[in-house]
Motif scaffolding. Structure first.
Motif, mmCIF file in Angstrom:
data_model
loop_
_atom_site.group_PDB
_atom_site.id
_atom_site.type_symbol
_atom_site.label_atom_id
_atom_site.label_comp_id
_atom_site.label_asym_id
_atom_site.label_seq_id
_atom_site.Cartn_x
_atom_site.Cartn_y
_atom_site.Cartn_z
ATOM 1 N N TYR A 185 -10.710 -0.648 7.502
ATOM 2 C CA TYR A 185 -9.903 0.390 8.151
ATOM 3 C C TYR A 185 -9.927 1.669 7.311
ATOM 4 C CZ TYR A 185 -7.795 -2.948 11.452
ATOM 5 O OH TYR A 185 -7.587 -3.855 12.449
ATOM 6 N N TRP A 186 -9.762 1.515 6.022
ATOM 7 C CA TRP A 186 -9.802 2.630 5.073
ATOM 8 C C TRP A 186 -11.160 3.314 5.117
ATOM 9 C CZ3 TRP A 186 -9.285 1.659 -0.970
ATOM 10 C CH2 TRP A 186 -9.222 2.878 -1.628
ATOM 11 N N SER A 232 0.830 -1.211 0.000
ATOM 12 C CA SER A 232 0.000 0.000 0.000
ATOM 13 C C SER A 232 0.861 1.256 0.000
ATOM 14 C CB SER A 232 -0.927 -0.001 1.227
ATOM 15 O OG SER A 232 -1.772 -1.136 1.228
ATOM 16 N N GLY A 233 1.959 1.221 0.779
ATOM 17 C CA GLY A 233 2.876 2.350 0.783
ATOM 18 C C GLY A 233 3.506 2.577 -0.580
ATOM 19 N N LEU A 234 3.819 1.480 -1.273
ATOM 20 C CA LEU A 234 4.379 1.594 -2.624
ATOM 21 C C LEU A 234 3.363 2.210 -3.580
ATOM 22 C CD1 LEU A 234 6.691 0.986 -4.591
ATOM 23 C CD2 LEU A 234 5.714 -1.298 -4.904
ATOM 24 N N LEU A 235 2.102 1.772 -3.470
ATOM 25 C CA LEU A 235 1.044 2.341 -4.314
ATOM 26 C C LEU A 235 0.867 3.831 -4.038
ATOM 27 C CD1 LEU A 235 -1.642 -0.504 -4.136
ATOM 28 C CD2 LEU A 235 -0.193 0.103 -6.094
ATOM 29 N N LEU A 236 0.986 4.204 -2.761
ATOM 30 C CA LEU A 236 0.877 5.619 -2.392
ATOM 31 C C LEU A 236 1.986 6.431 -3.050
ATOM 32 C CD1 LEU A 236 -0.587 7.738 -0.604
ATOM 33 C CD2 LEU A 236 1.050 7.180 1.202
ATOM 34 N N LEU A 237 3.202 5.878 -3.034
ATOM 35 C CA LEU A 237 4.321 6.566 -3.666
ATOM 36 C C LEU A 237 4.138 6.685 -5.182
ATOM 37 C CD1 LEU A 237 7.418 5.094 -1.771
ATOM 38 C CD2 LEU A 237 6.683 7.481 -1.800
ATOM 39 N N LEU A 238 3.595 5.632 -5.793
ATOM 40 C CA LEU A 238 3.432 5.618 -7.239
ATOM 41 C C LEU A 238 2.374 6.610 -7.712
ATOM 42 C CD1 LEU A 238 3.666 1.786 -8.051
ATOM 43 C CD2 LEU A 238 5.338 3.565 -8.610
ATOM 44 N N PHE A 239 1.235 6.640 -7.016
ATOM 45 C CA PHE A 239 0.103 7.427 -7.494
ATOM 46 C C PHE A 239 -0.009 8.813 -6.862
ATOM 47 C CE2 PHE A 239 -1.147 3.005 -8.355
ATOM 48 C CZ PHE A 239 -1.419 3.112 -9.704
ATOM 49 N N ILE A 262 -2.286 4.777 5.505
ATOM 50 C CA ILE A 262 -0.878 4.375 5.458
ATOM 51 C C ILE A 262 -0.087 5.058 6.566
ATOM 52 C CG2 ILE A 262 1.187 4.250 4.041
ATOM 53 C CD1 ILE A 262 -1.243 2.575 3.096
ATOM 54 N N PHE A 263 -0.292 6.361 6.724
ATOM 55 C CA PHE A 263 0.430 7.105 7.763
ATOM 56 C C PHE A 263 0.087 6.564 9.155
ATOM 57 C CE2 PHE A 263 2.274 11.254 6.068
ATOM 58 C CZ PHE A 263 2.389 10.775 4.772
ATOM 59 N N SER A 264 -1.202 6.342 9.415
ATOM 60 C CA SER A 264 -1.616 5.868 10.739
ATOM 61 C C SER A 264 -1.134 4.449 10.999
ATOM 62 C CB SER A 264 -3.137 5.943 10.873
ATOM 63 O OG SER A 264 -3.781 5.090 9.934
ATOM 64 N N SER A 265 -1.069 3.625 9.953
ATOM 65 C CA SER A 265 -0.599 2.243 10.119
ATOM 66 C C SER A 265 0.869 2.216 10.506
ATOM 67 C CB SER A 265 -0.823 1.448 8.823
ATOM 68 O OG SER A 265 -2.194 1.352 8.523
ATOM 69 N N ALA A 293 -7.425 10.824 0.269
ATOM 70 C CA ALA A 293 -6.965 11.333 1.570
ATOM 71 C C ALA A 293 -7.096 10.260 2.644
ATOM 72 C CB ALA A 293 -7.769 12.577 1.953
ATOM 73 N N ALA A 294 -8.187 9.490 2.581
ATOM 74 C CA ALA A 294 -8.387 8.408 3.556
ATOM 75 C C ALA A 294 -7.309 7.341 3.402
ATOM 76 C CB ALA A 294 -9.775 7.801 3.383
ATOM 77 N N PHE A 295 -6.946 7.057 2.151
ATOM 78 C CA PHE A 295 -5.907 6.050 1.897
ATOM 79 C C PHE A 295 -4.561 6.527 2.439
ATOM 80 C CE2 PHE A 295 -2.746 3.989 -0.934
ATOM 81 C CZ PHE A 295 -3.041 2.674 -0.632
#
Length: 326
Positions: free
Chosen positions: A231-232, A135-142, A258-261, A252-254
């Motif tokens: 969770y999301w 999920s963190g990787l997806l966040l970085l990509l998008f 990630i940040f909260s996790s 923003a929720a996503f």
């Protein structure tokens, strides 16, 4: 689990660190305005958010039960559910104690050996870490621009400034301290492993086998992504509780997820302080003032804390009524 004065001191220090981070997060903020926003929140949406988190806990119990079944332990859903909730309750008191606590519940109610249970918990945690990293990787990509700005301006710049403010004496002192601590940690790990290596290895092996022997891996992954989805969803639903965050969307929720996790990985009771700071920082990326992000994080954290206290109390009471299997 042995509990001595050294362990008590360690947990008190971790708790004080959490309180310190919480203090730094709220330092310089207008506490009256934050409290006003919290009082004005629509708690119906907070309740919906809490229900979503509870559904994630239910799916976690169902997923964990599948791991037991794969290694020929037929445990009941309710016992795994109560164990999961009691584990979260235990984590509020002692970080990482919940994993041992929930295995102890299964030992009492189902007579499953501790290290067999620990093996399944290790497997479950490893899978969740993999999902978090993905999920963190997806966040970085998008959302690269948003996240890279945070990493550079908030993490890298502040760390670099802090290092620059130190003189050579302090830098040398910190380096020596790091060497001493690293040496001490390596010594303690080797000492622990020399005594418990075989039991740890057996637990790990049985844990990995629990996933390998699953008859329905697709269903297991449906439960896994379902946990993260709820969770999301809980974070997204809570946006509507405060007017200032009501316009935020799933992206923003996503990001907040990630940040909260990552915040909850910190060895601090209930993620106190770290959770608030990380969630507020995530919302800053979406043009939400830090103080408003703190109000949102406080509502989320407090509601989840209350949920665990209530459900954990009920589950603990239910388990205490179950006679210990001999």
């Amino acid at each position: 689990m042995a509990f001595d004065l050294k362990s008590l001191f360690k947990y008190i220090v971790l708790f004080l660190i959490g309180i310190g981070i919480l203090y730094l997060a709220f330092k310089g903020q207008d506490l009256n305005k934050i409290w006003h926003e919290i009082k004005q929140a629509d708690f119906l949406w907070v309740a919906f958010s809490g229900i979503s988190v509870w559904l994630a806990h239910v799916l976690r119990a169902m997923r964990w039960r599948m791991l037991y079944q794969s290694i020929s332990y037929k445990v009941s859903f309710w016992h795994t559910y109560h164990a999961v909730i009691i584990g979260y309750l235990a984590n509020l008191a002692l970080p990482r104690f919940g994993e041992i606590g929930r295995c102890s519940v299964i030992l009492k109610t189902e007579k499953v050996p501790m290290f067999a249970s620990i093996g399944t918990v290790i497997t479950e945690r490893l899978i969740d870490v993999l999902v978090l990293l993905l999920s963190g990787l997806l966040l970085l990509l998008f959302q690269y621009q948003l996240v890279s700005d945070f990493l550079y301006h908030t993490i890298y710049s502040n760390t670099a400034d802090a290092i620059k403010s130190l003189n050579y004496f302090w830098i040398i002192g910190l380096f020596i301290l790091m060497v001493i601590l690293t040496t001490l940690i390596i010594y303690l790990i080797r000492k622990k492993l020399s005594k418990k290596f075989l039991r740890i290895f057996a637990g790990l092996r049985q844990g990995f086998n629990s996933y390998r022997k699953l008859k329905n891996k697709p269903l297991f992954m449906v439960y896994t992504f379902g946990i993260w989805f709820f969770y999301w969803l809980s974070l997204y639903l809570a946006f509507s509780a405060i007017q200032i965050t009501s316009g935020l969307g799933f992206n923003a929720a996503f990001t907040a997820l990630i940040f909260s996790s990552f915040a909850m990985i910190a060895p601090v009771q209930g993620g106190i302080g770290v959770f608030h700071w990380m969630v507020a920082q995530a919302l800053v990326l979406y043009s939400i003032a830090f103080k408003d992000g703190l109000a949102y994080a406080t509502i989320i954290h407090s509601s989840q804390l209350l949920l665990i206290l209530i459900l954990g109390g009920l589950s603990l009471f239910s388990v205490l009524l179950v006679p210990k299997i001999k």
